[in-house]
Design a protein around this motif. Structure first.
Motif, PDB file in Angstrom:
ATOM      1  N   LEU A  49       0.829  -1.204   0.000  1.00 26.81           N
ATOM      2  CA  LEU A  49       0.000   0.000   0.000  1.00 26.81           C
ATOM      3  C   LEU A  49       0.866   1.258   0.000  1.00 26.81           C
ATOM      4  O   LEU A  49       0.571   2.223  -0.705  1.00 26.81           O
ATOM      5  CB  LEU A  49      -0.916   0.005   1.221  1.00 26.81           C
ATOM      6  CG  LEU A  49      -1.823   1.232   1.399  1.00 26.81           C
ATOM      7  CD1 LEU A  49      -2.740   1.410   0.188  1.00 26.81           C
ATOM      8  CD2 LEU A  49      -2.640   1.112   2.678  1.00 26.81           C
ATOM      9  N   ALA A  53       1.104   4.342  -2.776  1.00 30.77           N
ATOM     10  CA  ALA A  53       0.703   5.675  -2.323  1.00 30.77           C
ATOM     11  C   ALA A  53       0.857   6.750  -3.404  1.00 30.77           C
ATOM     12  O   ALA A  53      -0.013   7.629  -3.518  1.00 30.77           O
ATOM     13  CB  ALA A  53       1.494   6.067  -1.065  1.00 30.77           C
ATOM     14  N   ILE A  56      -2.241   6.999  -5.404  1.00 33.87           N
ATOM     15  CA  ILE A  56      -3.352   7.649  -4.693  1.00 33.87           C
ATOM     16  C   ILE A  56      -3.177   9.164  -4.695  1.00 33.87           C
ATOM     17  O   ILE A  56      -4.120   9.916  -4.940  1.00 33.87           O
ATOM     18  CB  ILE A  56      -3.435   7.105  -3.259  1.00 33.87           C
ATOM     19  CG1 ILE A  56      -3.638   5.583  -3.273  1.00 33.87           C
ATOM     20  CG2 ILE A  56      -4.569   7.781  -2.494  1.00 33.87           C
ATOM     21  CD1 ILE A  56      -3.604   4.941  -1.901  1.00 33.87           C
ATOM     22  N   HIS A  59      -3.791  10.688  -8.313  1.00 36.59           N
ATOM     23  CA  HIS A  59      -5.163  10.721  -8.805  1.00 36.59           C
ATOM     24  C   HIS A  59      -6.117  11.456  -7.873  1.00 36.59           C
ATOM     25  O   HIS A  59      -7.132  11.980  -8.324  1.00 36.59           O
ATOM     26  CB  HIS A  59      -5.668   9.291  -9.030  1.00 36.59           C
ATOM     27  CG  HIS A  59      -4.972   8.568 -10.133  1.00 36.59           C
ATOM     28  ND1 HIS A  59      -5.078   8.935 -11.457  1.00 36.59           N
ATOM     29  CD2 HIS A  59      -4.152   7.474 -10.117  1.00 36.59           C
ATOM     30  CE1 HIS A  59      -4.368   8.105 -12.205  1.00 36.59           C
ATOM     31  NE2 HIS A  59      -3.791   7.222 -11.418  1.00 36.59           N
ATOM     32  N   PRO A  61      -8.534  11.541  -4.086  1.00 34.29           N
ATOM     33  CA  PRO A  61      -9.604  10.676  -3.569  1.00 34.29           C
ATOM     34  C   PRO A  61     -10.789  10.526  -4.508  1.00 34.29           C
ATOM     35  O   PRO A  61     -11.484   9.505  -4.478  1.00 34.29           O
ATOM     36  CB  PRO A  61     -10.009  11.379  -2.261  1.00 34.29           C
ATOM     37  CG  PRO A  61      -9.550  12.799  -2.414  1.00 34.29           C
ATOM     38  CD  PRO A  61      -8.306  12.729  -3.241  1.00 34.29           C
ATOM     39  N   LEU A  64     -11.379   7.329  -6.635  1.00 27.67           N
ATOM     40  CA  LEU A  64     -11.907   6.085  -6.077  1.00 27.67           C
ATOM     41  C   LEU A  64     -13.411   5.937  -6.293  1.00 27.67           C
ATOM     42  O   LEU A  64     -13.978   4.895  -5.960  1.00 27.67           O
ATOM     43  CB  LEU A  64     -11.599   6.017  -4.575  1.00 27.67           C
ATOM     44  CG  LEU A  64     -10.116   5.930  -4.207  1.00 27.67           C
ATOM     45  CD1 LEU A  64      -9.948   5.928  -2.693  1.00 27.67           C
ATOM     46  CD2 LEU A  64      -9.483   4.688  -4.813  1.00 27.67           C
ATOM     47  N   ASP A 178      -5.143   1.697 -12.642  1.00 26.04           N
ATOM     48  CA  ASP A 178      -4.675   2.256 -11.366  1.00 26.04           C
ATOM     49  C   ASP A 178      -5.733   2.148 -10.276  1.00 26.04           C
ATOM     50  O   ASP A 178      -5.410   1.907  -9.115  1.00 26.04           O
ATOM     51  CB  ASP A 178      -4.266   3.721 -11.548  1.00 26.04           C
ATOM     52  CG  ASP A 178      -2.920   3.875 -12.233  1.00 26.04           C
ATOM     53  OD1 ASP A 178      -2.277   2.840 -12.490  1.00 26.04           O
ATOM     54  OD2 ASP A 178      -2.517   5.021 -12.515  1.00 26.04           O
ATOM     55  N   ARG A 179      -7.006   2.323 -10.632  1.00 20.01           N
ATOM     56  CA  ARG A 179      -8.061   2.209  -9.625  1.00 20.01           C
ATOM     57  C   ARG A 179      -8.154   0.777  -9.097  1.00 20.01           C
ATOM     58  O   ARG A 179      -8.380   0.549  -7.905  1.00 20.01           O
ATOM     59  CB  ARG A 179      -9.404   2.638 -10.194  1.00 20.01           C
ATOM     60  CG  ARG A 179     -10.531   2.647  -9.135  1.00 20.01           C
ATOM     61  CD  ARG A 179     -11.873   2.998  -9.766  1.00 20.01           C
ATOM     62  NE  ARG A 179     -11.847   4.364 -10.271  1.00 20.01           N
ATOM     63  CZ  ARG A 179     -12.647   4.807 -11.241  1.00 20.01           C
ATOM     64  NH1 ARG A 179     -13.495   3.977 -11.822  1.00 20.01           N
ATOM     65  NH2 ARG A 179     -12.587   6.058 -11.645  1.00 20.01           N
ATOM     66  N   ILE A 182      -5.266   0.350  -6.650  1.00 15.40           N
ATOM     67  CA  ILE A 182      -5.471   1.101  -5.409  1.00 15.40           C
ATOM     68  C   ILE A 182      -6.525   0.426  -4.533  1.00 15.40           C
ATOM     69  O   ILE A 182      -6.310   0.221  -3.324  1.00 15.40           O
ATOM     70  CB  ILE A 182      -5.884   2.557  -5.718  1.00 15.40           C
ATOM     71  CG1 ILE A 182      -4.716   3.311  -6.352  1.00 15.40           C
ATOM     72  CG2 ILE A 182      -6.329   3.265  -4.440  1.00 15.40           C
ATOM     73  CD1 ILE A 182      -5.101   4.665  -6.911  1.00 15.40           C
ATOM     74  N   TYR A 183      -7.648   0.065  -5.118  1.00 13.28           N
ATOM     75  CA  TYR A 183      -8.690  -0.586  -4.334  1.00 13.28           C
ATOM     76  C   TYR A 183      -8.211  -1.924  -3.769  1.00 13.28           C
ATOM     77  O   TYR A 183      -8.520  -2.285  -2.627  1.00 13.28           O
ATOM     78  CB  TYR A 183      -9.949  -0.805  -5.175  1.00 13.28           C
ATOM     79  CG  TYR A 183     -11.018   0.219  -4.918  1.00 13.28           C
ATOM     80  CD1 TYR A 183     -11.640   0.304  -3.667  1.00 13.28           C
ATOM     81  CD2 TYR A 183     -11.418   1.112  -5.904  1.00 13.28           C
ATOM     82  CE1 TYR A 183     -12.623   1.258  -3.427  1.00 13.28           C
ATOM     83  CE2 TYR A 183     -12.392   2.065  -5.668  1.00 13.28           C
ATOM     84  CZ  TYR A 183     -12.988   2.130  -4.421  1.00 13.28           C
ATOM     85  OH  TYR A 183     -13.956   3.080  -4.172  1.00 13.28           O
ATOM     86  N   LEU A 186      -5.860  -1.188  -0.822  1.00 15.46           N
ATOM     87  CA  LEU A 186      -6.606  -0.617   0.297  1.00 15.46           C
ATOM     88  C   LEU A 186      -7.429  -1.674   1.038  1.00 15.46           C
ATOM     89  O   LEU A 186      -7.492  -1.677   2.274  1.00 15.46           O
ATOM     90  CB  LEU A 186      -7.544   0.488  -0.197  1.00 15.46           C
ATOM     91  CG  LEU A 186      -6.911   1.839  -0.535  1.00 15.46           C
ATOM     92  CD1 LEU A 186      -7.942   2.761  -1.176  1.00 15.46           C
ATOM     93  CD2 LEU A 186      -6.326   2.502   0.722  1.00 15.46           C
TER      94      LEU A 186
END
Length: 302
Positions: A49, A53, A56, A59, A61, A64, A178-179, A182-183, A186
């Motif tokens: 994670l 970073a 995140i 892009h 918040p 998301l 990328d999403r 990231i998800y 997370l």
């Protein structure tokens, strides 16, 4: 200089992810000498994670925002189960055997694609799948003194990894790569923390290096893997993961005095041949489908 064709870029990304994942396997094995599998999985996700970073921050918040959160949640639950099973196999089996059994993932991808994506799988590809499972049986050797529960856990990891690949392919139709990364990172951190707390023990000394390396290498490999699946077909790209075997076999020999036994090599070779044929048929059918698309009655996937 002209850009590489899409399928070459997809293959290059998958090869890069394969190298990162192979080095992650080595780091996990080194960490497992003093740390429980569940903790290694948590630290891999935590430091992964941190490695994600910059995505995140870049892009923001708002990136998301999605309508696919239930699918992300389902994908991550399956993914964390696959991770725990795979990490267990890495810590308890010879590296080459653990990785060779992970090669059965494309076989399960073919099964899952037929069941979940309604892809048509004809006799020749089914034959290749059956032969691939023969290779799995040669490695696992049920009914012999070499059979272990750890080997079956490695096969279970491959089954769930195939389901993850299908989920990522479905998500990538509407979600940016990328999403997805990231998800995944997370959600994996809290999911992996729960089992880790039951066996918690702080890493000591150089073990910190191995768990940090596992996190960074794993997330980097995941980024490349997701982008590769975005560009190419799952069943055509996953056989590239066979490049893990020479890497982990070399490190297994250098660091752990492991040898690649003939049954594992034979089984891996059969699985590789089966997956190579499946990938070939996927490419042939894809080209045929594209050429017949303007024709009346053409059926994609035949």
């Amino acid at each position: 200089m002209p850009a590489l064709p899409t399928h070459y870029r997809a293959a290059a990304l998958m090869l890069g992810s394969t190298v990162f994942f192979a080095l992650m396997v080595v780091a996990i094995r080194l960490a497992s000498a003093t740390l429980h599998t569940f903790e290694i999985a948590f630290f891999r996700n935590f430091f992964g994670l941190l490695a994600a970073a910059p995505l995140i921050l870049r892009h923001g918040p708002g990136f998301l925002k999605t309508t696919q959160f239930p699918r992300y949640l389902f994908r991550c639950v399956i993914g964390i189960c696959s991770m725990l099973a795979g990490f267990w196999a890495i810590g308890h089996l010879p590296l080459a055997q653990a990785v060779s059994l992970s090669y059965s993932t494309p076989l399960f991808v073919t099964l899952a694609a037929a069941a979940m994506l309604n892809e048509q799988v004809r006799a020749r590809r089914w034959t290749a799948v059956v032969l691939g499972f023969v290779g799995v049986l040669i490695i696992v050797r049920p009914g012999t003194s070499q059979f272990t529960v750890d080997a079956m856990i490695a096969v279970l990891a491959a089954v769930m990894s195939a389901l993850v690949a299908i989920q990522i392919k479905q998500l990538s139709n509407t979600e940016p790569a990328d999403r997805i990364v990231i998800y995944t990172t997370l959600l994996w951190v809290p999911m992996s923390l729960l089992p880790a707390l039951a066996v918690w023990e702080w890493p000591q000394g150089i073990t910190w290096v191995w768990v940090i390396a596992a996190g960074v290498l794993g997330t980097s490999g995941h980024m490349l893997w997701t982008r590769a699946l975005k560009l190419g077909e799952v069943s055509a790209l996953t056989p590239i993961s066979f490049m893990q075997l020479p890497v982990v076999a070399l490190f297994g020999w250098l660091l752990f005095d492991e040898t690649l036994d003939r049954w594992t090599l034979l089984g891996a070779g059969i699985i590789f041949g089966a997956n190579a044929y499946i990938a070939h048929r996927e490419a042939v059918l894809s080209r045929r489908s594209a050429s017949e698309a303007p024709s009346a009655g053409a059926k994609p996937g035949e």
